[in-house]
Scaffold this motif. Structure first.
Motif, PDB file in Angstrom:
ATOM      1  N   ASN A 105      52.079   6.457 -16.354  1.00 11.66           N
ATOM      2  CA  ASN A 105      53.371   6.958 -15.875  1.00 11.66           C
ATOM      3  C   ASN A 105      53.891   6.119 -14.719  1.00 11.66           C
ATOM      4  O   ASN A 105      53.114   5.512 -13.983  1.00 11.66           O
ATOM      5  N   GLU A 125      46.908  14.513 -20.522  1.00 12.36           N
ATOM      6  CA  GLU A 125      48.289  14.016 -20.613  1.00 12.36           C
ATOM      7  C   GLU A 125      48.492  13.295 -21.944  1.00 12.36           C
ATOM      8  O   GLU A 125      49.558  12.726 -22.186  1.00 12.36           O
ATOM      9  N   ASP A 175      55.365   6.941 -11.218  1.00 19.44           N
ATOM     10  CA  ASP A 175      55.487   8.086 -10.303  1.00 19.44           C
ATOM     11  C   ASP A 175      56.654   7.881  -9.345  1.00 19.44           C
ATOM     12  O   ASP A 175      56.763   6.830  -8.700  1.00 19.44           O
ATOM     13  N   GLY A 190      51.402   5.255 -11.792  1.00 14.94           N
ATOM     14  CA  GLY A 190      50.542   6.434 -11.895  1.00 14.94           C
ATOM     15  C   GLY A 190      50.197   6.745 -13.337  1.00 14.94           C
ATOM     16  O   GLY A 190      50.220   5.872 -14.208  1.00 14.94           O
ATOM     17  N   GLY A 191      49.936   8.018 -13.591  1.00 16.42           N
ATOM     18  CA  GLY A 191      49.471   8.459 -14.916  1.00 16.42           C
ATOM     19  C   GLY A 191      47.957   8.615 -14.836  1.00 16.42           C
ATOM     20  O   GLY A 191      47.262   7.715 -14.361  1.00 16.42           O
ATOM     21  N   LYS A 192      47.470   9.772 -15.297  1.00 13.87           N
ATOM     22  CA  LYS A 192      46.041  10.051 -15.116  1.00 13.87           C
ATOM     23  C   LYS A 192      45.149   9.028 -15.811  1.00 13.87           C
ATOM     24  O   LYS A 192      44.103   8.632 -15.284  1.00 13.87           O
ATOM     25  N   ASP A 236      41.667  11.711 -10.109  1.00  8.09           N
ATOM     26  CA  ASP A 236      41.495  10.570 -11.033  1.00  8.09           C
ATOM     27  C   ASP A 236      40.544   9.543 -10.432  1.00  8.09           C
ATOM     28  O   ASP A 236      39.721   8.952 -11.132  1.00  8.09           O
ATOM     29  N   ASN A 269      45.377   5.702 -13.866  1.00  9.00           N
ATOM     30  CA  ASN A 269      44.690   5.857 -12.580  1.00  9.00           C
ATOM     31  C   ASN A 269      43.171   5.801 -12.760  1.00  9.00           C
ATOM     32  O   ASN A 269      42.462   5.133 -12.002  1.00  9.00           O
TER      33      ASN A 269
HETATM   34  O1  RIB Z   1      46.719  12.805 -11.151  1.00  6.94           O
HETATM   35  C1  RIB Z   1      47.850  12.212 -10.561  1.00  6.94           C
HETATM   36  C2  RIB Z   1      48.799  11.754 -11.621  1.00  6.94           C
HETATM   37  O2  RIB Z   1      49.301  12.878 -12.314  1.00  6.94           O
HETATM   38  C3  RIB Z   1      50.023  11.042 -11.099  1.00  6.94           C
HETATM   39  O3  RIB Z   1      49.831   9.655 -10.964  1.00  6.94           O
HETATM   40  C4  RIB Z   1      51.098  11.419 -12.109  1.00  6.94           C
HETATM   41  O4  RIB Z   1      51.539  10.355 -12.883  1.00  6.94           O
HETATM   42  C5  RIB Z   1      50.468  12.503 -12.971  1.00  6.94           C
HETATM   43  O5  RIB Z   1      50.076  11.991 -14.170  1.00  6.94           O
END
Ligand code: RIB
Length: 313
Positions: free
Chosen positions: A12, A141, A14, A39-41, A257, A44
């Motif tokens: 993602n 996600e 953020d 970002g994005g789990k 993460d 990360n």
């Molecule tokens: O865990 C944090 C993440 O959750 C963020 O980076 C956001 O993108 C969401 O996925």
């Protein structure tokens, strides 16, 4: 070290908005700043693994937009192998992250291309990598069905499967069976085991984890407890570790993460389970004292001064 870790998950952009206090429903407030950060789990966790010096492949789907291009460059710069990160025709995943003066956050995720990730990419990857995949990690996600499919296949090739069911949704029975290690935070555990939104005390969390493990069989369960440290049940042992001392929390975004990716990376490097937990805690503590998700994660040399200590291969 030929073997590798695979992360199946989201990527993602953020949008991080800083405020003194979260607004109430219906309230308009003035924020302090607004920044775009990667970002994005899934991304990360993959970066947390790469930072610990372990080869890591990410399976994911970027959007066909400027964010997709920035996120791709960020992953490459972080040493994450993105041969199996494809590009969709849709837009990239996005998260609006609001961080208050205490470092707590509220996150709204728009899945975008992450929701379109398909089995073919998983198939292609696992067919190529075969038994070199030692651990596969995923989070919610991306679709639980897809995770179940990937875990099933990866397990048949000898991989250890790790699920961080965040953001929480019901965990299908079959996926529970395919998972070797669960990593929860305390509220996720309470929702899964006791179907409640109230935050359990450390003692209640332990009882919940023990109860759940009786139901699901001998799997590893790790529960992060925030300021109360963590607990884990591993090979019939209960492990409790206190929290790290932190002077000032700046931003908790991505700390979970960082913990997941670092934990699996230390296990992969051959560190004993308890020591891996302690290093993962240290990594997460480091990250919450800095801004953003993956840009705040530490490198291996920051956590471990004697690099060979504890390594078995
Ligand atoms: O865990 C944090 C993440 O959750 C963020 O980076 C956001 O993108 C969401 O996925």
């Amino acid at each position: 070290m030929n073997s590798r870790i695979c992360v199946l998950g989201s990527i993602n952009m953020d949008m991080i908005i800083r405020v003194d206090k979260f607004p109430q429903t219906g309230e308009t407030i003035t924020g302090l700043s607004c920044e775009l950060m990667p970002g994005g789990k899934g991304a990360n966790q993959a970066i947390a693994v790469a930072n610990m010096g372990v080869p890591v492949d990410l399976i994911g789907l970027l959007g066909n937009d400027e964010f997709g291009r920035i996120l791709r460059d960020h992953l490459i710069a972080a040493n994450v192998n993105i041969n199996d990160v494809a590009q969709s025709k849709s837009s990239s995943g996005m998260a609006v992250v609001t961080v208050d003066g205490e470092g707590s956050n509220q996150i709204v995720v728009i899945p975008g291309s992450n929701a379109l990730l398909r089995r073919e990419i998983v198939d292609g990857y696992l067919t190529r990598q075969g038994s070199t995949v030692r651990y596969i990690i995923s989070q919610f996600e991306v679709s639980p069905d897809l995770i179940n499919y990937a875990f099933n296949k990866a397990k048949s090739l000898g991989a250890i499967t790790v699920l961080n069911p965040s953001p929480l949704q019901p965990i299908p029975r079959e996926l529970i069976e395919q998972t070797d290690m669960f990593i929860f935070n305390k509220s996720e555990l309470a929702q899964v085991v006791a179907l409640t939104n109230s935050i359990p005390s450390p003692n209640d969390a332990l009882h919940m984890a023990l109860r759940w493990r009786q139901e699901i069989g001998k799997k590893t369960v790790v529960v992060t407890l925030g300021e109360n440290g963590l607990l884990a049940i591993h090979k019939d042992r209960i492990i409790k570790q206190p929290a790290q001392n932190i002077a000032h929390v700046i931003d908790t975004t991505g700390a979970g993460d960082c913990f997941c990716g670092s934990l699996v990376a230390f296990l992969h490097r051959g560190y004993p389970f308890d020591e891996s937990l302690a290093f993962a805690q240290k990594a997460a503590a480091y990250s919450i004292q800095r801004r953003g998700a993956s840009p705040s994660f530490p490198k291996f040399r920051t956590l471990v001064t004697n690099k060979m200590k504890g390594e078995m291969k």
